[in-house]
Design a protein around this motif. Structure first.
Motif, short mmCIF file in Angstrom:
data_model
loop_
_atom_site.label_atom_id
_atom_site.label_comp_id
_atom_site.label_asym_id
_atom_site.label_seq_id
_atom_site.Cartn_x
_atom_site.Cartn_y
_atom_site.Cartn_z
N ASP A 18 -8.24 43.67 37.03
CA ASP A 18 -9.64 43.94 37.37
C ASP A 18 -10.38 42.63 37.64
N ILE A 19 -10.19 41.64 36.78
CA ILE A 19 -10.81 40.32 36.99
C ILE A 19 -10.33 39.73 38.31
N ALA A 20 -9.02 39.80 38.54
CA ALA A 20 -8.43 39.22 39.77
C ALA A 20 -8.95 39.91 41.03
N SER A 21 -9.30 41.17 40.93
CA SER A 21 -9.81 41.88 42.11
C SER A 21 -11.25 41.49 42.43
N LYS A 22 -11.92 40.85 41.48
CA LYS A 22 -13.34 40.51 41.66
C LYS A 22 -13.61 39.01 41.72
N ASN A 23 -12.66 38.20 41.26
CA ASN A 23 -12.85 36.75 41.16
C ASN A 23 -11.58 36.03 41.55
N PRO A 24 -11.71 34.82 42.09
CA PRO A 24 -10.50 34.03 42.32
C PRO A 24 -9.90 33.62 40.97
N ILE A 25 -8.61 33.71 40.85
CA ILE A 25 -7.91 33.36 39.62
C ILE A 25 -7.33 31.95 39.78
N PRO A 26 -7.62 31.05 38.83
CA PRO A 26 -7.05 29.70 38.94
C PRO A 26 -5.54 29.73 38.75
N GLU A 27 -4.86 28.77 39.36
CA GLU A 27 -3.41 28.68 39.19
C GLU A 27 -3.05 28.29 37.76
N MET A 28 -3.84 27.38 37.19
CA MET A 28 -3.60 26.89 35.83
C MET A 28 -4.86 27.13 35.00
N ALA A 29 -4.67 27.51 33.75
CA ALA A 29 -5.83 27.77 32.89
C ALA A 29 -5.47 27.55 31.43
N ILE A 30 -6.49 27.28 30.66
CA ILE A 30 -6.38 27.28 29.20
C ILE A 30 -6.82 28.67 28.78
N VAL A 31 -6.00 29.34 27.98
CA VAL A 31 -6.31 30.70 27.54
C VAL A 31 -6.76 30.63 26.08
N ASP A 32 -7.88 31.31 25.80
CA ASP A 32 -8.41 31.41 24.44
C ASP A 32 -8.16 32.82 23.95
N PHE A 33 -7.54 32.93 22.79
CA PHE A 33 -7.32 34.22 22.14
C PHE A 33 -8.21 34.27 20.91
N HIS A 34 -8.85 35.40 20.68
CA HIS A 34 -9.74 35.55 19.54
C HIS A 34 -9.13 36.54 18.56
N MET A 35 -9.10 36.12 17.30
CA MET A 35 -8.60 36.97 16.22
C MET A 35 -9.69 37.11 15.17
N VAL A 36 -9.77 38.29 14.59
CA VAL A 36 -10.74 38.54 13.53
C VAL A 36 -9.99 39.07 12.31
N PRO A 37 -10.55 38.87 11.12
CA PRO A 37 -9.88 39.39 9.93
C PRO A 37 -9.76 40.91 9.99
N SER A 38 -8.60 41.42 9.58
CA SER A 38 -8.41 42.87 9.54
C SER A 38 -8.79 43.43 8.18
N ASN A 39 -8.92 42.54 7.19
CA ASN A 39 -9.36 42.93 5.85
C ASN A 39 -9.83 41.69 5.10
N SER A 40 -10.17 41.84 3.85
CA SER A 40 -10.72 40.71 3.08
C SER A 40 -9.64 39.73 2.62
N HIS A 41 -8.38 39.99 2.95
CA HIS A 41 -7.28 39.12 2.53
C HIS A 41 -6.78 38.20 3.65
N ALA A 42 -7.61 38.01 4.67
CA ALA A 42 -7.20 37.14 5.79
C ALA A 42 -6.94 35.73 5.28
N GLU A 43 -5.81 35.18 5.71
CA GLU A 43 -5.39 33.85 5.27
C GLU A 43 -5.68 32.83 6.37
N TRP A 44 -6.94 32.40 6.43
CA TRP A 44 -7.42 31.49 7.46
C TRP A 44 -6.61 30.21 7.51
N GLU A 45 -6.49 29.55 6.38
CA GLU A 45 -5.86 28.22 6.34
C GLU A 45 -4.38 28.29 6.71
#
Length: 118
Positions: A18-45
């Motif tokens: 969908d993004i590619a159909s509306k915007n030019p896609i760069p050949e190279m990119a840095i990708v950011d993935f976002h993660m959130v805690p699934s419960n109160s026991h998330a081990e951040w460190e």
């Protein structure tokens, strides 16, 4: 493939296309993935250290909606397949540390494209 991963994969490919159909896609990119805690026991460190040991850049953001771990790749040849390869790997790792995926985005490095994400 587990049904949750299959659904996630399908969504990733759909969003990328969908993004590619509306915007030019760069050949190279840095990708950011976002993660959130699934419960109160998330081990951040522990998760952060493991990811950094694998060459990722990791930052914690304490947003009003809740804390988020941002995981940044090195520049990659951008495609839906490449995003999914990393997303699946990071999702499986995140589960071990009580996190779940919360989207991704990318910033072009070869064409200076702006940030695009979900």
């Amino acid at each position: 493939m587990d049904p949750d991963l299959e659904k996630q994969r399908n969504e990733t490919f759909w969003v990328f296309n969908d993004i590619a159909s509306k915007n030019p896609i760069p050949e190279m990119a840095i990708v950011d993935f976002h993660m959130v805690p699934s419960n109160s026991h998330a081990e951040w460190e522990k998760m952060s250290k493991e990811l950094q040991g694998q060459g990722f850049t990791v930052e914690r953001h304490d947003d009003p909606e809740g804390p988020t771990m941002e995981i940044r790749t090195r520049p990659l040849a951008l495609s839906a397949e490449v995003i999914w390869e990393y997303e699946e790997r990071l999702t499986l790792l995140a589960r071990r540390y009580n996190f779940k995926p919360d989207g991704w985005g990318f910033s072009g490095v070869s064409t200076n494209e702006g940030f695009v994400g979900v």
